[in-house]
Scaffold this motif. Structure first.
Motif, PDB file in Angstrom:
ATOM      1  N   SER A   1      43.659  47.369  28.649  1.00 41.87           N
ATOM      2  CA  SER A   1      44.020  45.975  28.376  1.00 41.87           C
ATOM      3  C   SER A   1      42.929  45.220  27.620  1.00 41.87           C
ATOM      4  N   GLU A   2      41.719  45.774  27.575  1.00 43.02           N
ATOM      5  CA  GLU A   2      40.619  45.111  26.885  1.00 43.02           C
ATOM      6  C   GLU A   2      40.601  45.387  25.384  1.00 43.02           C
ATOM      7  N   ALA A   3      41.563  46.186  24.916  1.00 40.26           N
ATOM      8  CA  ALA A   3      41.655  46.460  23.480  1.00 40.26           C
ATOM      9  C   ALA A   3      42.100  45.196  22.740  1.00 40.26           C
ATOM     10  N   GLU A   4      41.551  45.002  21.552  1.00 36.90           N
ATOM     11  CA  GLU A   4      41.924  43.881  20.695  1.00 36.90           C
ATOM     12  C   GLU A   4      42.417  44.421  19.363  1.00 36.90           C
ATOM     13  N   ASP A   5      43.666  44.064  19.034  1.00 38.24           N
ATOM     14  CA  ASP A   5      44.295  44.551  17.800  1.00 38.24           C
ATOM     15  C   ASP A   5      44.260  46.074  17.731  1.00 38.24           C
TER      16      ASP A   5
END
Length: 213
Positions: free
Chosen positions: A137-141
């Motif tokens: 969930s900490e992934a961005e784009d």
């Protein structure tokens, strides 16, 4: 002072040079297709063949039409369906791992009924002590940044705390760990792409692991 700094870096590098060692019990007590497991309601635990008077004996089969998930059947009991592809007995618990969504589950017995629930992050951490857990969930784009020193051999476990499924995904140019494909050990910095057969189609969004400072 510089000498002590250099020595400190060398010692740190030496301590970061080992692959993570998975508890051997996870493979030694794996439940294979066609084998049996036993649950004792009195003891409240699973085992590979206990002789308690109230034991309930389950036989494992693999359903080919449900993503190769596991089914456990016993006389006079409703079938226990595990949404997992790999199960093992550990400390009296029947735990399973789903290779498609990278999640862990556990069978339980409550009020005379068997069921399955997903493990919490805390419970996963207890299975893999001293291993870094990285939340998807900490992934961005679509990019998940993971801190890694240049000299470090880093092991970590991806924790899928999202609703995203990764059916038939694999890590490009990275050997798949067994039995837990979401446990990676890397020696080089850079990017690792998690994709569906190498596709870049928006229907199958890739996840890029970016390792570095």
């Amino acid at each position: 002072m510089k000498i002590w700094t250099v020595l400190g870096i060398i010692l740190l590098a030496a301590g970061c040079g080992k692959d993570y060692e998975i508890n051997p019990a996870f493979s030694e007590n794996a439940v294979t297709e066609g084998s049996q497991v036993v649950y004792s309601p009195t003891a409240g635990c699973w085992n590979n063949g206990g002789m308690s008077e109230d034991r309930i004996v389950f036989s494992k089969t693999v359903s080919s039409g449900s993503g190769s998930y596991s089914e456990y059947r016993a006389d006079k009991e409703a079938p226990l369906f595990m949404p997992t592809n790999y199960e093992f007995i550990y400390q009296g618990r029947l735990i399973g791992y789903n290779r498609a969504n990278l999640k862990f589950f556990e069978a339980f017995y409550e009020d005379g009924t068997f069921g399955v629930r997903e493990l919490t992050e805390k419970q996963i951490a207890e299975l893999f002590p001293e291993l870094d857990l990285v939340r998807i969930s900490e992934a961005e784009d679509g990019v998940l940044k993971i801190k890694k020193y240049p000299w470090q051999t880093k092991s970590f476990l991806l924790v899928n705390d999202t609703d995203q499924d990764f059916y038939r995904y694999s890590f490009e140019n990275q050997s798949e760990a067994k039995p837990f494909k979401s446990l990676l050990t890397v020696r080089d910095s850079g990017n690792i792409v998690f994709s569906h057969f190498g596709s870049r189609d928006k229907m199958f969004p890739i996840l890029t692991l970016s390792l570095g400072m």
